[in-house]
Design an enzyme around this catalytic site. Structure first.
Site, short mmCIF file in Angstrom:
data_model
loop_
_atom_site.label_atom_id
_atom_site.label_comp_id
_atom_site.label_asym_id
_atom_site.label_seq_id
_atom_site.Cartn_x
_atom_site.Cartn_y
_atom_site.Cartn_z
N ARG A 9 8.16 -22.74 -5.19
CA ARG A 9 9.22 -22.58 -4.18
C ARG A 9 9.80 -23.96 -3.90
NH1 ARG A 9 9.59 -19.79 1.74
NH2 ARG A 9 9.88 -18.02 0.37
N HIS A 48 16.05 -15.67 -5.05
CA HIS A 48 14.76 -15.30 -4.44
C HIS A 48 14.32 -13.96 -5.05
CE1 HIS A 48 11.49 -15.35 -1.78
NE2 HIS A 48 12.06 -15.11 -0.62
N GLN A 80 11.62 -11.46 -3.62
CA GLN A 80 12.05 -10.78 -2.39
C GLN A 80 12.83 -9.51 -2.72
OE1 GLN A 80 11.71 -11.85 1.10
NE2 GLN A 80 12.38 -9.73 1.36
N ASP A 82 20.66 -12.10 6.46
CA ASP A 82 19.71 -13.20 6.31
C ASP A 82 20.11 -14.27 7.32
OD1 ASP A 82 17.80 -14.99 5.32
OD2 ASP A 82 19.01 -15.60 3.58
N CYS A 120 15.08 -10.26 5.06
CA CYS A 120 13.91 -10.81 4.35
C CYS A 120 12.94 -11.51 5.30
CB CYS A 120 14.38 -11.78 3.27
SG CYS A 120 15.29 -13.20 3.90
N ARG A 150 6.27 -7.41 0.09
CA ARG A 150 6.26 -8.68 -0.65
C ARG A 150 4.94 -8.83 -1.41
NH1 ARG A 150 9.03 -12.96 0.65
NH2 ARG A 150 8.62 -13.44 -1.54
N1 NVA Z 1 18.03 -17.86 2.83
C1 NVA Z 1 16.74 -18.12 3.43
C2 NVA Z 1 15.72 -17.16 2.91
C3 NVA Z 1 14.36 -17.32 3.52
C4 NVA Z 1 13.34 -16.39 2.97
C5 NVA Z 1 16.33 -19.55 3.14
O1 NVA Z 1 16.50 -20.00 2.00
O2 NVA Z 1 15.87 -20.23 4.06
N1 CP Z 2 11.02 -13.82 3.11
C1 CP Z 2 10.38 -14.94 2.80
O1 CP Z 2 10.47 -15.49 1.68
O2 CP Z 2 9.61 -15.42 3.81
P1 CP Z 2 8.81 -16.80 3.83
O3 CP Z 2 9.84 -17.90 3.87
O4 CP Z 2 7.97 -16.73 5.06
O5 CP Z 2 7.99 -16.90 2.57
#
Ligand code: NVA
Ligand code: CP
Length: 332
Positions: free
Chosen positions: A109, A136, A139, A232, A273, A318
Site C-alpha cells: 500500500r 484500490h 476494495q 468516498d 469503502c 474486505r
Molecule cells: N480514497 C481514499 C480511500 C481510502 C480507503 C484514500 O486514498 O485515502
Molecule cells: N477501505 C480501506 O482501504 O480502509 P483502510 O484504509 O482502513 O485499509
C-alpha cells in the site's frame, strides 16, 4: 463454481483481470466466508509466509491481510510506514528481490501505481495492491461481493459514485463496473471525472460486456433509480490539508444525504469503502467540520447510520475477498 487457475499471478489492478476471473474471486470469497461462518478451518496455505508493506496507514486492509493470512495458516510480517528501509535507503527493485527470497507473497500500500508495478516486476512471488493513488482493487472485490449478496447479481446493477472520481476508488469502481456489465454513473463536477485515457479504456471494455458509463453533474437525474449510491472521502491519504477548502466548496452539492437516497428510490443502498467523515467524532472530522461549518463531509450521519447503509458488511467482506485473492494466487 468452476475453478480458474490464478497461481503465480499478481493482483495489481482490475484491468489485468477478465470478468470471469473477477467473478471467480468474488465467488471464492463467498465460499470462504461461508466456511468461516460455519467454523470450518481452512489453513490452505499452511507453511507459507507473507510480507505486508504499508507506506500509508490502514485499518481494514491491514487487518484483512493479517486475519486472512492467519486463517490460511500463514506467517505474517507487517512493515509499517516508517519501520523499513523502503524508498529511503533501498529501492523498490532491491526490496522486491529481498522480500521475494523470504516470503511467498507481498502486499503493498502506498503512493504511485508505478511503485507496486515495479515491485511486481522484480518480485518472483505474487504482489497484491493494497491501495495506490490510482487504484484500490481489493476494495472493489469486497464492494462487489457485498452488491452480489444484496442484489443477487452484478450485471445490470445501477451503481452511482458521487464525489471525487479521479482517485483510487472512482477509477477502480469504474473499471470493475465496466468489466462486470454494470451501469456505472459518476455524479460529480466535471473537474472530478476520471482521467480521459482511463475512461476511453473503460468504454472499450463496456462495449464488450454490455456495461454503460454515464458522467453527469446533475444530482437529481444522476442518482434517480440507483441501486447503489457510493462515495468516498473528498481528500485522500497523501493529499495536502490545503485542498479541503476547494473540495468542500466544489463537492458539497454531491454529499450523500437523505434527499439523495430518497431520490434514488426505495431499494437503493449506501456504500463507502471507509473511513468516512460522517460526523465530527474524529480529530480531522472535527477540525475540518468546525473550520468550514459542516456537521459531516461526504455523507450525512443520518444516511451512514440508516438501514440502507451496508458499509459494515462491505468492510467485513474486505477480509473474505483478500483471502480469496491470496488463496487463488498462492495455490493450485
Ligand atoms: N480514497 C481514499 C480511500 C481510502 C480507503 C484514500 O486514498 O485515502
Ligand atoms: N477501505 C480501506 O482501504 O480502509 P483502510 O484504509 O482502513 O485499509
Amino acid at each position: 463454481m468452476e475453478k480458474i487457475s490464478l497461481k503465480g499471478h499478481d493482483f495489481l489492478k482490475l484491468l489485468d483481470y477478465t470478468p470471469a476471473e473477477i467473478e471467480y474471486l468474488i465467488d471464492l470469497a463467498a465460499e470462504l466466508k461461508a466456511k468461516k461462518r460455519a467454523g470450518v478451518a481452512h489453513r490452505l496455505c499452511e507453511g507459507k509466509n507473507i510480507a505486508l508493506i504499508f507506506e500509508k496507514t490502514s485499518t481494514r486492509t491491514r487487518c484483512s491481510f493479517e486475519v486472512a493470512g492467519y486463517d490460511l495458516g500463514m506467517g505474517v510480517t507487517y512493515l509499517d510506514p516508517t519501520g523499513s528501509q523502503i524508498g529511503k535507503k533501498e529501492t523498490i527493485a532491491d526490496t522486491a528481490r529481498v522480500l521475494a527470497s523470504m516470503y511467498d507473497g507481498i502486499e503493498y500500500r502506498g503512493y504511485g501505481q508505478e511503485i507496486v508495478e515495479e515491485l511486481a516486476k522484480y518480485s518472483k512471488v505474487p504482489v497484491w495492491n493494497g491501495l495506490t493513488n490510482e487504484f484500490h482493487p481489493t476494495q472493489i472485490l469486497a464492494d462487489f461481493l457485498t452488491v452480489k449478496e444484496h442484489f443477487g447479481r452484478l450485471s445490470g446493477i445501477n451503481f452511482v459514485y458521487m464525489g471525487d472520481a479521479r482517485y483510487n476508488m472512482g477509477n477502480s469502481l469504474m473499471v470493475g463496473a465496466c468489466k462486470m456489465g454494470m451501469n456505472f454513473t459518476v455524479c460529480a463536477p466535471a473537474e472530478y471525472f476520471p482521467d480521459k485515457a482511463l475512461v476511453d479504456e473503460c468504454r472499450k471494455i463496456a462495449n464488450e460486456t454490455g456495461a454503460t458509463l454515464t458522467f453527469t453533474e446533475d444530482v437529481k437525474s444522476g442518482t434517480k433509480g440507483a441501486d447503489v449510491i457510493c462515495t468516498d472521502v473528498w481528500v485522500s491519504m497523501g493529499e495536502p490539508y490545503e485542498v479541503w477548502e476547494k473540495r468542500i466548496s466544489d463537492l458539497s452539492p454531491y454529499a450523500v444525504t437523505r434527499e439523495v437516497m430518497e431520490n434514488a428510490g426505495e431499494s437503493a443502498v449506501f456504500m463507502h469503502c471507509l473511513p468516512s467523515y460522517h460526523d465530527l467524532k474524529t480529530t480531522i472530522g472535527k477540525e475540518v467540520g468546525e473550520k468550514f461549518g459542516r456537521e459531516y463531509m461526504e455523507v450525512s450521519d443520518e444516511v451512514f447510520e440508516s438501514d440502507r447503509s451496508i458499509v459494515f458488511e462491505e468492510a467485513e467482506n474486505r477480509m473474505h475477498t483478500i483471502k480469496a485473492v491470496m488463496l487463488a494466487t498462492l495455490t493450485d
